[in-house]
Design an enzyme around this catalytic site. Structure first.
Site, PDB file in Angstrom:
ATOM      1  CG  ASP A   1      -1.819   1.108   1.364  1.00  0.00           C
ATOM      2  OD1 ASP A   1      -2.654   1.225   0.475  1.00  0.00           O
ATOM      3  OD2 ASP A   1      -1.724   1.886   2.331  1.00  0.00           O
TER       4      ASP A   1
ATOM      5  CD  GLU B   1      -2.621   2.425  -3.282  1.00  0.00           C
ATOM      6  OE1 GLU B   1      -3.557   3.194  -3.529  1.00  0.00           O
ATOM      7  OE2 GLU B   1      -1.811   2.658  -2.374  1.00  0.00           O
TER       8      GLU B   1
HETATM    9  C1  GLC Z   1      -3.991   3.572   0.009  1.00  0.00           C
HETATM   10  C2  GLC Z   1      -5.347   2.928   0.196  1.00  0.00           C
HETATM   11  C3  GLC Z   1      -6.317   3.945   0.727  1.00  0.00           C
HETATM   12  C4  GLC Z   1      -5.792   4.495   2.034  1.00  0.00           C
HETATM   13  C5  GLC Z   1      -4.367   5.024   1.870  1.00  0.00           C
HETATM   14  C6  GLC Z   1      -3.733   5.283   3.178  1.00  0.00           C
HETATM   15  O1  GLC Z   1      -4.005   4.546  -0.951  1.00  0.00           O
HETATM   16  O2  GLC Z   1      -5.786   2.386  -1.001  1.00  0.00           O
HETATM   17  O3  GLC Z   1      -7.578   3.414   0.888  1.00  0.00           O
HETATM   18  O4  GLC Z   1      -6.614   5.519   2.483  1.00  0.00           O
HETATM   19  O5  GLC Z   1      -3.532   4.081   1.226  1.00  0.00           O
HETATM   20  O6  GLC Z   1      -3.491   4.071   3.851  1.00  0.00           O
END
Ligand code: GLC
Length: 653
Positions: A284, A326
């Protein structure tokens, strides 16, 4: 690679290995460690070489990797070896993913296990289980504010429930993707609690400052991620009497990767989940891993080095496990998360194709593919052995992250165009059938993003409300059209749960105080299983969408040209409403993908294309419907919001 300095260090480390490790069979571990050690050493040295304890930290790193290797279950070790042999396995067109919350799609993990046949019915064989680890109840950020990286939220189930879910999935040859939130922890994580109590060791796990001097300096160049709900990038902690870096919500403390202990802890957590059976790990918010004064603190070179190091280490202890990056950042930046080189500087094998996602939404609003074509042309080629995760919707907002230069190039003004898109999807623009919601409005910059479910954004919700059959069909066609494009583009399509039955915005989040100010909850629905049952009743929206998608998935799996070997050519055509590309495979024939974003029928002059892989003589057939499309001379007719997967071969020929 053999190199003296790193090799002699490796010998020293192995000589000092804890005696209990020496008793184990570490044969495969040692071969892989030997192969990767030069690179591990170089990266570790680049990141932490100026520390006095670097040698000791490397010892700790290797021991943690060895311990996790020892813990690795036999079944996963076996799949490591199989995937080593068949290393391009994930580029195949056979894979189709779905992302879901276990308490949204089902009640909890045990209930989700009973729903596994649904995935098989649709053809989904990769399941991304949204984060399910322990989080403070009212400060969870949808599971991304983790307070214990090794414990499942009790409301969702237990470790044993997860294990039996994974077993069930494995029986049915469905892979599982799990999240590791690498950038931050909840402020209620034990490390944060210890830091709060004044423990210097744990204060060094985060970015903690006595006063505003350094934070103010950082703020000069750092953008705000959640400007409405959590403005700024630092939070005052009353108990500690200090400032903490909190880039996302004020209760999410950013981890300090300039501390090697943090790196080792997080690697250990990744390997722990690999050993619980994760086939793929979604990392993430990877763009944020390194903080530097004077920068946006995103996409820094060191963030890439950290990812390379994570990959190299994971390849030693759990090599069959893939990473998803991500990184929802600018197109030229996203591509870098695959790494600079597939062998010597590899990062994540898979990355969210946020560029394609945002461009598809642009085509929906404008009813043309001008920016879509332009934006994709500027997207650099990716590495071999790397693939996209193609998606239309996910649990997050839609950011309009296209390049301003591309917007100019197609004749729009960036600020006005973005405003148009926001107005369009939030329904403020007249004639817009969309029911989206604004997210993350920033009054200082004028930026905003968009929330809302696929069905609500394409106008299905408003059409159903109006009982307007024609508009209902348009919305259904648009939902199928968008899916046809993520299924044929090249990469792993990731369907978002509920979209396969046309789930509209779920407004129940407004009743929960801790969610009401975050519109993303509108598209994190609780599945209505009575509605889902309608997929079996002909002439329902649910049936048309579900069976359309099901068929599309099964057809995709039979088209070798849809595997991702950088075998796509974008085709420029005169008709701006059309998006056209060809997917080629020298042995099995090519497929021409044609999508009409307009609500009127459009025509395409096939002479323009050099036939895009289709021969002039064969009968053109649409692989999806199994029928030949309407042609007049060389003009192909494409009905409104319709797509074709064209070939001149019969599929089974
Ligand atoms: C990523 C997740 C999102 C979250 C962010 C902070 O972008 O997809 O949902 O708010 O990280 O953890």
């Amino acid at each position: 690679m053999y190199e003296q300095i790193s090799h002699s260090l490796l010998n020293e480390i192995l000589a000092d290995l804890s005696p209990e490790l020496e008793r184990e069979d570490l044969r495969h571990f040692f071969t892989r460690l030997g192969a990767n050690f030069y690179s591990i050493y170089c990266l570790f040295h680049l990141l932490y070489g100026d520390r006095e304890d670097m040698r000791q930290q490397m010892q700790n790193l290797v021991e943690r990797m060895a311990r996790q290797y020892i813990q690795r279950p036999e079944i996963n070790r076996k799949s490591d070896l199989e995937r080593e042999k068949n290393h391009n396995w994930f580029l195949s067109q056979q894979w189709v993913g779905m992302a879901l919350y276990s308490d949204g799609f089902a009640e909890n993990l045990p209930d989700l296990r009973t729903r596994v046949p649904y995935f098989q019915e649709l053809g989904v064989n990769i399941l991304h289980l949204m984060p399910m680890l322990k989080c403070p109840k009212s400060k969870s950020d949808g599971g991304y504010a983790v307070s214990d990286f090794r414990e499942i939220e009790s409301r969702l189930g237990t470790m044993a429930d997860l294990e039996s879910l994974i077993e069930e999935l494995r029986k049915r040859e469905i892979l599982i993707v799990l999240d590791v939130v690498v950038n931050h922890t909840s402020d209620e994580h034990e490390w944060a609690s210890r830091a709060r109590q004044g423990d210097k060791r744990y204060q060094d796990y985060y970015y903690i400052f006595e006063n505003r001097e350094v934070p103010n300096m950082f703020e000069e160049t750092m953008p705000e991620i959640f400007p409405e709900t959590s403005p700024g990038n630092f939070t005052w902690d009353e108990e500690m009497g200090k400032w903490v870096m909190t880039v996302f919500n004020d209760y999410q403390w950013d981890l300090n990767y300039s501390n090697p202990e943090v790196f080792i802890e997080m690697l250990d957590i990744i390997l722990f989940w690999a050993n619980q059976g994760a086939d793929i790990i979604r990392l993430d918010a990877v763009a944020f891993l390194w903080k530097k004064i004077g920068s946006t603190c995103q996409n820094e070179r060191e963030a890439h080095l950290i990812l390379q190091l994570l990959k190299d280490c994971c390849q030693v202890s759990a090599p069959g496990v893939l990473f998803i990056a991500e990184a929802i950042v600018a197109p030229v930046e996203i591509i870098k998360y695959f790494g600079e080189d597939a062998v010597i500087a590899k990062e994540c094998e898979i990355a969210y194709n946020a560029t394609y996602m945002a461009l598809l939404w642009d085509a929906v609003a404008t009813k043309n593919a001008k920016l879509l074509n332009q934006g994709l042309k500027s997207l650099p080629d990716k590495l071999d052995r790397a693939t996209w995760l193609n998606y239309i919707r996910c649990h997050d907002d839609i950011g309009l992250g296209f390049d301003d230069q591309d917007i100019f190039a197609v004749g729009y003004q960036p600020k006005l165009h973005r405003q148009f898109l926001i107005d369009f999807f939030t329904g403020a623009y007249e004639d817009s059938p969309a029911r989206g919601l604004p997210f993350g409005r920033n009054n200082k910059t004028g930026d905003a993003r968009i929330s809302g479910s696929l069905a609500s954004l394409v106008g299905l919700e408003s059409a159903l409300e109006a009982g307007d059959l024609e508009r209902i069909h348009h919305a259904e066609n648009l939902i199928l059209l968008l899916h046809s494009l993520i299924l044929s583009f090249g990469g792993i399509p990731l369907i978002y749960y509920g979209d396969e039955i046309g789930t509209i915005n779920d407004t129940r989040y407004l009743e929960d105080e801790s969610k009401a100010n975050d519109t993303r909850w509108a598209h994190r629905p609780k599945i209505d299983w009575e509605k889902a049952e309608k997929r079996k009743q002909p002439n329902t929206v649910e049936c048309r969408l579900f069976s359309g998608l099901k068929k599309m998935i099964s057809v995709r799996k039979e088209i070798p040209a849809f595997a991702d070997f950088n075998n796509r050519e974008l085709l420029t055509v005169a008709n701006p409403h059309l998006f056209v590309f060809s997917r080629f495979n020298y042995n099995h024939g090519s497929v021409l993908v044609v999508a009409n974003f307009d609500s009127s029928p459009q025509h395409l002059n096939l002479d323009e294309l050099n036939m895009g892989g289709l021969s002039r003589h064969g009968v053109i057939m649409d692989l999806y419907s199994g029928e030949s499309p309407a042609l007049f001379k060389n003009q192909l007719i494409i009905p409104p919001l319709h797509f074709y997967w064209l070939t001149d071969h019969h599929r089974n020929a």
